[in-house]
Design an enzyme around this catalytic site. Structure first.
Site, PDB file in Angstrom:
ATOM      1  N   SER A   1      -1.020  -2.757  -0.022  1.00 44.07           N
ATOM      2  CA  SER A   1      -1.920  -2.069   0.900  1.00 44.07           C
ATOM      3  C   SER A   1      -2.925  -3.050   1.496  1.00 44.07           C
ATOM      4  O   SER A   1      -3.007  -4.197   1.070  1.00 44.07           O
ATOM      5  CB  SER A   1      -2.660  -0.949   0.170  1.00 44.07           C
ATOM      6  OG  SER A   1      -3.689  -1.521  -0.604  1.00 44.07           O
ATOM      7  N   LYS A   2      -3.680  -2.545   2.442  1.00 45.16           N
ATOM      8  CA  LYS A   2      -4.670  -3.390   3.112  1.00 45.16           C
ATOM      9  C   LYS A   2      -5.681  -3.931   2.102  1.00 45.16           C
ATOM     10  O   LYS A   2      -6.204  -5.013   2.254  1.00 45.16           O
ATOM     11  CB  LYS A   2      -5.395  -2.603   4.200  1.00 45.16           C
ATOM     12  CG  LYS A   2      -4.506  -2.350   5.399  1.00 45.16           C
ATOM     13  CD  LYS A   2      -5.263  -1.806   6.585  1.00 45.16           C
ATOM     14  CE  LYS A   2      -4.304  -1.629   7.756  1.00 45.16           C
ATOM     15  NZ  LYS A   2      -4.931  -1.142   8.969  1.00 45.16           N
ATOM     16  N   ARG A   3      -5.963  -3.151   1.071  1.00 43.64           N
ATOM     17  CA  ARG A   3      -6.965  -3.561   0.088  1.00 43.64           C
ATOM     18  C   ARG A   3      -6.448  -4.625  -0.884  1.00 43.64           C
ATOM     19  O   ARG A   3      -7.217  -5.385  -1.440  1.00 43.64           O
ATOM     20  CB  ARG A   3      -7.465  -2.345  -0.699  1.00 43.64           C
ATOM     21  CG  ARG A   3      -8.706  -1.738  -0.088  1.00 43.64           C
ATOM     22  CD  ARG A   3      -8.942  -0.354  -0.613  1.00 43.64           C
ATOM     23  NE  ARG A   3      -8.003   0.600  -0.037  1.00 43.64           N
ATOM     24  CZ  ARG A   3      -7.128   1.312  -0.719  1.00 43.64           C
ATOM     25  NH1 ARG A   3      -7.034   1.182  -2.014  1.00 43.64           N
ATOM     26  NH2 ARG A   3      -6.324   2.154  -0.100  1.00 43.64           N
ATOM     27  N   ASP A   4      -5.123  -4.655  -1.073  1.00 45.46           N
ATOM     28  CA  ASP A   4      -4.572  -5.578  -2.069  1.00 45.46           C
ATOM     29  C   ASP A   4      -4.852  -7.030  -1.768  1.00 45.46           C
ATOM     30  O   ASP A   4      -4.990  -7.848  -2.665  1.00 45.46           O
ATOM     31  CB  ASP A   4      -3.056  -5.384  -2.185  1.00 45.46           C
ATOM     32  CG  ASP A   4      -2.734  -4.121  -2.947  1.00 45.46           C
ATOM     33  OD1 ASP A   4      -3.526  -3.781  -3.835  1.00 45.46           O
ATOM     34  OD2 ASP A   4      -1.714  -3.495  -2.647  1.00 45.46           O
TER      35      ASP A   4
ATOM     36  N   PRO B   1      -6.909  -3.647  11.716  1.00 42.95           N
ATOM     37  CA  PRO B   1      -6.016  -4.798  11.924  1.00 42.95           C
ATOM     38  C   PRO B   1      -4.585  -4.452  11.518  1.00 42.95           C
ATOM     39  O   PRO B   1      -4.376  -3.529  10.744  1.00 42.95           O
ATOM     40  CB  PRO B   1      -6.592  -5.848  10.981  1.00 42.95           C
ATOM     41  CG  PRO B   1      -7.286  -5.061   9.917  1.00 42.95           C
ATOM     42  CD  PRO B   1      -7.814  -3.828  10.570  1.00 42.95           C
TER      43      PRO B   1
END
Ligand code: GLU
Length: 508
Positions: free
Chosen positions: A265-268, A16
């Site tokens: 980041s995407k994980r945050d 995404p």
């Protein structure tokens, strides 16, 4: 040659879009529109191993939701298509071969074990740079070290190869980034980038430069993670004879985590409790679902406005801008050089402001759906009035339920804290008086009710706080809500009386 600004957003469909990518797309869009130019969407899917199903559709939908559809791209088409790099495969080989012929690139046949060995050796020698470059290539298996005959033989035998860019050994490559300023890279800091592989696929570097040239891109606006690749791209323009057509480069500084420590980041998003994606993303393999700003209830205009100001400074004391105003004002030189901290409260503030600009009718069209879902017929209630009453306390349309549920459903429970504090022995008698007052009132509205209740309090020498708070408790069940006079007027005298009587019965 087209003589106008042409920019592209060139994501790889590896997942995404992260909000950093979304902001890059918005900047490209605004810059194109500001300059009467073209905004192109190019899908960079040369790395088939990293291809994620659904990502391409996701990107298109996200841009659409934000109202920044490209005017050329895989959906729209255009005279420079195809716009998906995997469909342009036959185009790239000839440029890779041209570079070899002109001495700017070479075949390399090293296996991955041989490459590992090289890095290991350099590590042992404590060489700080462990890459394939002007020095190390001499010891490797490539068309610069092998005889022409062996190279032809290997190619004829279909031995796997890559084509690498032959970097100069002692050259400074300079470029002036529109946003970040001047960069100087010494060629010894860089590696001989892989441009093409024997499976017929170009790498990002070759495909990106070839396509920017063929699509007549005038300005490259992209994330700062690509700054270090730019010198190799500049050499490619030069070696392919396209120096005059080289675009301007603008690299966007990062969006940082709210505490300013590192890239968002995407994980945050999961960790910090807010979305990092514009719209919902469902991982088709794991079925994991990630919320987007759209699903949380952000208006696309508010989210766009928020993101643009995360890094770009309009130069005037104004924060709310329509898309048209942003187009008028936008310029690359007002993009800040340093990263911008993501600020969730600010994002909410923008949504709150945009919500205030919406008419109650617009809000009602969505809120009614929420009501219907709860089994409430919105036509039976003065929904517009209810919305008007609490609108300034709402950030999202979904907040309206929390703010107004008691208009639709009478309370069954009463806040024990308030009972303890306000419900005295004489409260039932006092509320009976209010019931009488309501039955006698001719035209119930907040003004008539307020003066009638104030008169009643004065006559009976009641405590104002106690009266108003116990009425509120009876109508709402808690200390929540706007003025009691407003609430009662919307509920009607009958319903207000009913609720007060119920409270008298239930609260002991
Ligand atoms: N495909 C690259 C990406 O995914 C594009 C970088 C560029 O705009 O040149 O970000």
């Amino acid at each position: 040659m087209i003589n106008r600004v042409r920019v592209r957003f060139a994501p790889s469909p590896t997942g995404p879009l992260h909000i950093g990518g979304v902001r890059t797309a918005i900047f490209n869009y605004l810059f194109a529109k500001k300059n009467g130019g073209d905004f192109i969407l190019r899908i960079e899917d040369t790395d088939q191993n990293r291809y994620v199903p659904g990502a391409e559709e996701y990107i298109i939908q996200a841009l659409h939701w934000l109202g920044i559809d490209p005017n050329e791209g895989i959906e729209q088409g255009g005279e420079f298509g195809p716009y998906r790099q995997s469909e342009r495969k036959p185009i790239y080989k000839k440029y890779a071969e041209q570079l070899i012929q002109d001495g700017y690139a070479y075949y390399a046949f090293d296996t991955s074990e041989e490459l590992d060995q090289m890095r290991e050796r350099l590590k042992i020698e404590k060489n700080p740079i462990q890459q394939y470059n002007a020095i190390t290539r001499i010891d490797m298996k490539n068309s610069l070290t092998l005889s022409a005959q062996i190279v032809s033989q290997k190619l004829a035998d279909k031995e796997p190869y890559v084509i690498r860019l032959k970097l100069p050994d002692d050259e400074v490559i300079t470029f002036n980034d529109t946003v970040l300023g001047e960069f100087n890279f010494h060629s010894s800091q860089l590696d001989d980038k892989i441009l093409f592989k024997s499976d017929g696929m170009p790498t990002y570097h070759l495909a990106n430069v070839v396509d920017d040239y063929l699509m007549q891109i005038t300005h490259v606006i992209r994330g700062s993670e690509w700054t270090n690749s730019t010198p190799s791209h500049i050499l490619l323009y030069k070696y392919l004879g396209w120096e005059k057509e080289m675009p301007f480069f603008s690299h966007m500084p990062l969006i940082l985590r709210p505490d300013g420590k590192g890239k968002l980041s995407k994980r945050d998003g999961d960790r910090l409790g807010f979305p990092v994606f514009p719209i919902e993303w469902i991982n088709l393999d794991t079925k994991e679902k990630y919320l987007g700003y759209r699903e949380v209830g952000y208006f696309p205009e508010a989210f766009l406005n928020f993101l643009v100001l995360l890094g770009w400074n309009p130069g005037i004391n104004q924060e709310i801008f329509t898309k048209e105003e942003l187009i008028q004002l936008f310029s690359l030189d007002r993009i800040g050089k340093s990263g911008s901290k993501f600020d969730l409260e600010k994002a909410k503030w923008f949504n709150h402001r945009y919500l205030q600009q919406k008419s109650s009718k617009e809000i009602a069209s969505v809120f009614s759906l929420i009501l219907e879902e709860k089994g409430i017929k919105s036509v039976d209630f003065p929904v517009l009035k209810i919305i008007d009453l609490v609108k300034d306390r709402a950030t999202f349309i979904s907040d309206f339920w929390e703010l107004t549920h008691y208009f639709f459903i009478a309370p069954n429970n009463y806040d024990p804290q308030i009972i303890k504090k306000r419900w005295k022995e004489d409260t039932p008698q006092m509320l009976e008086g209010i019931v009488q007052l309501l039955l006698n009132i001719k035209e119930l509205n907040p003004i008539t009710l307020e003066s009638a209740i104030k008169l009643f309090i004065e006559e009976k020498q009641y405590n104002m706080g106690q009266v108003l708070n116990t009425i509120r408790l009876s109508l709402v069940g808690s200390s929540q809500g706007p003025s009691v006079f407003e609430i009662a007027s919307i509920l009607t005298a009958d319903e207000t009386v009913r609720r007060i009587k119920k409270a008298i019965q239930q609260i002991k």
